[in-house]
Scaffold this active site. Structure first.
Site, PDB file in Angstrom:
ATOM      1  N   ASP A   9       0.907  -1.352   0.190  1.00 20.20           N
ATOM      2  CA  ASP A   9      -0.123  -0.306  -0.046  1.00 20.20           C
ATOM      3  C   ASP A   9       0.861   1.291  -0.056  1.00 20.20           C
ATOM      4  OD1 ASP A   9      -2.383   1.668   0.411  1.00 20.20           O
ATOM      5  OD2 ASP A   9      -1.877   1.519   2.593  1.00 20.20           O
ATOM      6  N   ASP A  11      -0.349   4.886   0.889  1.00 17.34           N
ATOM      7  CA  ASP A  11      -0.640   5.991   1.762  1.00 17.34           C
ATOM      8  C   ASP A  11      -0.663   5.146   3.393  1.00 17.34           C
ATOM      9  OD1 ASP A  11      -1.085   7.748  -0.043  1.00 17.34           O
ATOM     10  OD2 ASP A  11      -3.168   7.043  -0.251  1.00 17.34           O
ATOM     11  N   ASP A 134      -1.997  -0.592   5.988  1.00 22.67           N
ATOM     12  CA  ASP A 134      -2.474  -0.252   7.331  1.00 22.67           C
ATOM     13  C   ASP A 134      -3.989  -0.319   7.512  1.00 22.67           C
ATOM     14  OD1 ASP A 134      -2.613   1.698   5.400  1.00 22.67           O
ATOM     15  OD2 ASP A 134      -3.207   3.179   6.867  1.00 22.67           O
TER      16      ASP A 134
END
Length: 177
Positions: A9, A11, A134
Protein backbone atom coordinates in the site's frame (compact mmCIF):
# COMPACT_ATOMS: atom_id res chain seq x y z
CA UNK A 1 11.73 -19.94 -10.47
CA UNK A 2 9.01 -17.34 -10.00
CA UNK A 3 9.48 -14.91 -7.18
CA UNK A 4 6.79 -14.58 -4.53
CA UNK A 5 4.78 -11.39 -4.84
CA UNK A 6 4.18 -8.55 -2.39
CA UNK A 7 1.52 -5.87 -2.77
CA UNK A 8 2.48 -2.74 -0.84
CA UNK A 9 0.00 0.00 0.00
CA UNK A 10 1.08 3.61 -0.48
CA UNK A 11 -0.70 5.84 2.03
CA UNK A 12 0.31 5.05 5.58
CA UNK A 13 2.85 2.43 4.47
CA UNK A 14 5.22 4.01 1.91
CA UNK A 15 4.00 7.58 2.35
CA UNK A 16 3.44 9.29 5.70
CA UNK A 17 -0.14 10.35 5.10
CA UNK A 18 -0.76 10.73 8.87
CA UNK A 19 1.73 13.56 9.21
CA UNK A 20 0.44 15.28 6.07
CA UNK A 21 -3.21 15.09 7.19
CA UNK A 22 -2.35 16.38 10.67
CA UNK A 23 -0.38 19.32 9.23
CA UNK A 24 -3.19 20.28 6.83
CA UNK A 25 -5.87 19.77 9.50
CA UNK A 26 -4.05 21.88 12.09
CA UNK A 27 -3.42 24.67 9.57
CA UNK A 28 -7.02 24.71 8.34
CA UNK A 29 -8.79 24.39 11.68
CA UNK A 30 -6.37 25.94 14.19
CA UNK A 31 -5.93 22.71 16.14
CA UNK A 32 -2.80 21.18 17.65
CA UNK A 33 -3.21 17.49 16.84
CA UNK A 34 -0.13 15.27 16.96
CA UNK A 35 0.49 11.66 15.94
CA UNK A 36 0.49 10.75 19.62
CA UNK A 37 -2.82 12.51 20.36
CA UNK A 38 -4.77 10.50 17.78
CA UNK A 39 -3.44 7.02 18.60
CA UNK A 40 -6.24 4.46 18.72
CA UNK A 41 -8.84 6.75 17.14
CA UNK A 42 -10.58 6.09 13.85
CA UNK A 43 -9.93 8.57 11.04
CA UNK A 44 -13.40 10.05 11.60
CA UNK A 45 -12.80 10.43 15.36
CA UNK A 46 -9.34 11.93 14.91
CA UNK A 47 -10.39 14.46 12.30
CA UNK A 48 -13.91 15.35 13.47
CA UNK A 49 -15.86 13.55 10.79
CA UNK A 50 -15.29 12.27 7.29
CA UNK A 51 -16.26 15.50 5.46
CA UNK A 52 -13.27 17.46 6.76
CA UNK A 53 -10.94 14.59 5.96
CA UNK A 54 -12.28 14.26 2.40
CA UNK A 55 -11.79 18.01 1.91
CA UNK A 56 -8.12 17.71 2.91
CA UNK A 57 -7.51 14.61 0.78
CA UNK A 58 -8.96 16.35 -2.29
CA UNK A 59 -6.56 19.32 -2.15
CA UNK A 60 -4.24 19.80 -5.11
CA UNK A 61 -0.76 18.38 -4.46
CA UNK A 62 -1.79 16.67 -1.22
CA UNK A 63 -0.61 13.25 -2.39
CA UNK A 64 2.25 14.60 -4.52
CA UNK A 65 3.98 16.14 -1.48
CA UNK A 66 3.64 13.30 1.04
CA UNK A 67 6.76 12.55 3.09
CA UNK A 68 8.33 9.12 2.59
CA UNK A 69 8.12 6.73 5.54
CA UNK A 70 11.46 6.12 7.27
CA UNK A 71 13.51 3.33 5.64
CA UNK A 72 10.82 2.68 2.99
CA UNK A 73 12.98 3.26 -0.10
CA UNK A 74 15.89 1.12 1.09
CA UNK A 75 13.56 -1.60 2.35
CA UNK A 76 11.61 -1.91 -0.90
CA UNK A 77 14.91 -2.08 -2.82
CA UNK A 78 16.05 -4.85 -0.48
CA UNK A 79 12.80 -6.80 -0.85
CA UNK A 80 12.96 -6.46 -4.63
CA UNK A 81 15.99 -8.76 -4.65
CA UNK A 82 13.85 -11.74 -3.64
CA UNK A 83 10.24 -10.72 -4.31
CA UNK A 84 8.25 -9.17 -7.14
CA UNK A 85 6.91 -5.91 -5.73
CA UNK A 86 3.61 -4.28 -6.67
CA UNK A 87 2.58 -0.90 -5.34
CA UNK A 88 -1.18 -1.02 -4.81
CA UNK A 89 -3.27 2.00 -3.87
CA UNK A 90 -7.04 2.37 -3.63
CA UNK A 91 -6.61 5.68 -5.40
CA UNK A 92 -9.80 5.97 -7.42
CA UNK A 93 -11.70 7.23 -4.36
CA UNK A 94 -9.70 10.44 -4.83
CA UNK A 95 -9.40 10.91 -8.61
CA UNK A 96 -7.06 13.91 -8.28
CA UNK A 97 -4.59 11.61 -6.55
CA UNK A 98 -3.96 9.34 -9.54
CA UNK A 99 -1.41 11.49 -11.39
CA UNK A 100 0.03 12.75 -8.09
CA UNK A 101 0.66 9.22 -6.84
CA UNK A 102 2.32 8.14 -10.09
CA UNK A 103 4.56 11.23 -9.97
CA UNK A 104 5.35 10.64 -6.28
CA UNK A 105 6.36 7.06 -6.98
CA UNK A 106 8.48 8.18 -9.94
CA UNK A 107 10.36 10.57 -7.67
CA UNK A 108 10.84 8.35 -4.61
CA UNK A 109 10.68 4.80 -6.05
CA UNK A 110 11.93 5.15 -9.64
CA UNK A 111 13.07 1.51 -9.59
CA UNK A 112 9.43 0.31 -9.51
CA UNK A 113 8.32 -0.32 -13.09
CA UNK A 114 5.06 1.25 -14.25
CA UNK A 115 3.68 -2.26 -14.82
CA UNK A 116 3.99 -2.89 -11.09
CA UNK A 117 1.88 0.11 -10.05
CA UNK A 118 -1.79 -0.72 -9.46
CA UNK A 119 -4.18 2.16 -8.80
CA UNK A 120 -7.58 0.68 -8.05
CA UNK A 121 -10.79 0.97 -6.07
CA UNK A 122 -11.19 -2.18 -3.98
CA UNK A 123 -8.10 -4.22 -3.15
CA UNK A 124 -10.18 -7.43 -3.00
CA UNK A 125 -9.03 -8.12 -6.55
CA UNK A 126 -5.35 -8.19 -5.54
CA UNK A 127 -3.99 -11.73 -5.39
CA UNK A 128 -0.40 -11.61 -4.20
CA UNK A 129 1.48 -13.82 -1.75
CA UNK A 130 1.69 -10.93 0.75
CA UNK A 131 -0.13 -7.64 1.29
CA UNK A 132 1.37 -4.90 3.45
CA UNK A 133 -1.35 -2.40 4.34
CA UNK A 134 -2.50 -0.24 7.25
CA UNK A 135 -6.24 -0.88 6.80
CA UNK A 136 -8.01 -4.03 7.95
CA UNK A 137 -10.67 -3.36 5.30
CA UNK A 138 -7.99 -4.40 2.79
CA UNK A 139 -6.12 -6.99 4.84
CA UNK A 140 -9.28 -8.91 5.77
CA UNK A 141 -9.75 -9.84 2.08
CA UNK A 142 -6.14 -10.70 1.39
CA UNK A 143 -5.77 -13.99 -0.49
CA UNK A 144 -2.16 -14.39 0.63
CA UNK A 145 -0.56 -13.46 3.96
CA UNK A 146 -1.75 -10.09 5.32
CA UNK A 147 0.79 -7.89 7.12
CA UNK A 148 -0.56 -4.89 9.04
CA UNK A 149 1.65 -1.80 9.02
CA UNK A 150 1.08 0.12 12.26
CA UNK A 151 -0.93 3.34 11.99
CA UNK A 152 -2.85 5.43 14.51
CA UNK A 153 -6.19 3.97 13.41
CA UNK A 154 -5.19 0.28 13.68
CA UNK A 155 -3.38 0.25 17.05
CA UNK A 156 -6.25 -1.67 18.69
CA UNK A 157 -6.58 -4.23 15.88
CA UNK A 158 -4.92 -7.55 16.67
CA UNK A 159 -6.11 -10.07 14.09
CA UNK A 160 -3.24 -9.65 11.58
CA UNK A 161 0.52 -10.01 11.80
CA UNK A 162 1.76 -6.51 12.68
CA UNK A 163 4.94 -4.69 11.71
CA UNK A 164 5.74 -1.31 13.23
CA UNK A 165 8.21 -0.07 10.65
CA UNK A 166 10.03 -1.01 7.47
CA UNK A 167 12.94 -2.76 9.18
CA UNK A 168 10.46 -5.13 10.86
CA UNK A 169 8.66 -5.68 7.56
CA UNK A 170 11.89 -6.71 5.81
CA UNK A 171 12.83 -9.05 8.67
CA UNK A 172 9.39 -10.75 8.62
CA UNK A 173 9.42 -11.21 4.85
CA UNK A 174 13.02 -12.41 4.69
CA UNK A 175 12.12 -15.10 7.26
CA UNK A 176 9.73 -16.57 4.67
CA UNK A 177 12.50 -17.26 2.15
Amino acid sequence: MNKKTIAIDMDGVLADVELQIIDHYNAAYGTTLTKESIQGLSEEEAFNGRDLLIEILNKDNFFRTLPVMPDAVESVRELQKNFEIFIVSAATEFPLSLAEKVAWLGEHFPFIKWENIVLCGSKRIIKTDYLIDDHCKNLDYCIGKPIMFTAFHNINQTHHLRVNNWKEAVAVLNETL
